[in-house]
Design a protein around this motif. Structure first.
Motif, short mmCIF file in Angstrom:
data_model
loop_
_atom_site.label_atom_id
_atom_site.label_comp_id
_atom_site.label_asym_id
_atom_site.label_seq_id
_atom_site.Cartn_x
_atom_site.Cartn_y
_atom_site.Cartn_z
N THR A 66 -38.86 4.24 46.75
CA THR A 66 -39.46 3.40 47.79
C THR A 66 -40.92 3.12 47.41
O THR A 66 -41.47 3.71 46.48
CB THR A 66 -39.43 4.12 49.14
N ARG A 67 -41.55 2.25 48.15
CA ARG A 67 -42.97 1.99 47.92
C ARG A 67 -43.78 3.28 48.11
O ARG A 67 -44.75 3.53 47.39
CB ARG A 67 -43.47 0.90 48.86
N GLN A 68 -43.37 4.09 49.07
CA GLN A 68 -44.06 5.36 49.31
C GLN A 68 -43.88 6.30 48.12
O GLN A 68 -44.83 7.00 47.73
CB GLN A 68 -43.54 6.01 50.60
N GLN B 216 -46.26 5.07 45.35
CA GLN B 216 -47.66 5.42 45.62
C GLN B 216 -47.90 6.92 45.47
O GLN B 216 -48.93 7.34 44.94
CB GLN B 216 -48.04 4.94 47.02
N ASP C 279 -38.18 -6.42 44.20
CA ASP C 279 -39.48 -6.49 44.87
C ASP C 279 -40.57 -6.72 43.82
O ASP C 279 -40.30 -7.10 42.68
CB ASP C 279 -39.74 -5.22 45.70
N TYR D 9 -42.06 -4.78 41.99
CA TYR D 9 -42.00 -3.86 40.87
C TYR D 9 -40.79 -4.13 39.97
O TYR D 9 -40.44 -3.30 39.13
CB TYR D 9 -41.97 -2.41 41.37
#
Length: 364
Positions: free
Chosen positions: A149-151, A154, A198, A200
């Motif tokens: 996920t984006r989380q 990060q 997305d 990425y």
């Protein structure tokens, strides 16, 4: 003329020669902690006379380990072991470098000499790896990674930055980020492993975004006067080899703009069974092309074993540094023997003083 035994300076760091001990995973750590094995291993390499000792791929998080035996720098409690190793490397006259990495979809396996298969689900230490896409490294296997996920992205970039801070605290002066060999960074870049839709995934700029952002996160905490390098798999062998090389050169231009100082030119190995054309010195032409087209200094290894050829690669401007792995395991004093083979005027100068004293009359 520059040769294999000419000192090399990058930023504020000077190597006594152009010989690098490549990072070689030992799989001997426990909970990421280094121990007596690592201490002896790295001391031996440094005393052998290399210019730079690169400590093995060090996981930035527990989930990023290839095996349970991987070294790690995800906790402050792990710093002291690395500090001891770095101190020993420097005491022997070499520069202490470290490679930080995340195994991505190749994480969670048993040691390679035990077969290298994924840990069975019944193992209480097993975990699900993470990757750009939910595709196993070996098609058809149940070891399917979770799509990040984006989380997750990060958090992983933060893990790289925090590990870099710990590496600096431990005393390392050369930092390399592992974006090769089918591990996490390489998987984001690869068309064969990244099917995201997305920002990425998709076009090259998107597939390179994780690498560029990760370099940026590390650059913010790594001192400007110390080298920041990447190991990149610049070519995916097979039908798309030329395209992947061209894309890698573009990505390295972007990484150079993000603050990368040096490239350890390596293989992609993004998928199992990649048709690698194994042969002596086979990665040198790729490294030479990267150097010519990006202006970045480069090193490479992979089946470079002959001292005269290694010296030629430096003299001819093909490589800035030459990386050795198995040759140094077989003979940690390979640099001394290379100096003899190249008729270096004082070959004992590559060794620590006590060794040099006893080897002054090296013809006997």
């Amino acid at each position: 003329m520059t040769s294999l035994f000419t000192p090399y300076t990058l930023k504020d760091v000077t190597l006594r020669n152009r010989i690098v001990a490549s990072p070689m995973c030992q799989y001997q750590a426990r909970d990421g902690l280094l121990n007596e094995w690592h201490q002896t291993h790295y001391e031996t390499l440094a005393k052998g006379g290399v210019g730079l000792v690169m400590v093995e791929a060090t996981a930035v998080s527990p989930r990023g380990r290839i095996t349970l035996g991987d070294a790690g720098l995800w906790s402050d409690s792990q710093i002291s072991g690395f500090a001891s190793v770095a101190h020993s490397i420097k005491a022997a006259g070499a520069v202490a470098g470290i490679q930080l990495g995340h195994a991505g979809r190749k994480a969670g396996c048993i040691a390679p000499w035990q077969g290298g298969a994924p840990l069975p689900e019944s193992d209480p230490h097993a975990w699900q790896p993470i990757a750009p896409s939910a595709l196993p490294f070996i098609p058809g296997t149940p070891h399917i990674p979770g799509e990040m996920t984006r989380q997750d992205i990060q958090r992983t970039q933060h893990d790289f930055a925090r590990a870099a801070v710990r590496a600096l605290e431990a005393g390392f002066e050369w930092l390399e980020l592992h974006f090769a060999h089918g591990f996490l960074g390489q998987s984001f870049l690869s068309r064969r492993a990244n099917f995201r839709t997305d920002r990425y995934g998709g076009d090259l700029e998107n597939r390179a975004r994780f690498l560029i952002e990760t370099v940026g996160a590390v650059k913010r905490v790594w001192p400007a006067h110390l080298p920041l390098a990447v190991r990149l798999g610049v070519v995916e062998f097979g039908q798309e080899a030329e395209q992947s090389l061209s894309e890698s050169i573009q990505v390295l231009d972007w990484l150079k703009g993000a603050g990368v100082d040096f490239v350890d030119v390596s293989l992609a190995l993004s998928t199992a069974g990649e048709p690698v054309p194994w042969a002596p010195n086979f990665m040198v032409p790729y490294a030479e092309k990267v150097r010519a087209e990006t202006g970045l200094p480069v090193g490479t290894g992979w089946m470079i074993t002959d001292a005269r050829r290694a010296d030629d690669f430096v003299r001819n401007g093909q490589l800035d540094l030459v990386c050795f792995a198995r040759s140094l395991l077989a003979n940690p004093h390979w640099p001394f023997q290379a100096a003899r083979a190249l008729n270096i005027q004082n070959p004992s100068a590559v060794l620590p003083t006590p060794y040099a004293y006893w080897l002054q009359n090296w013809a006997s």
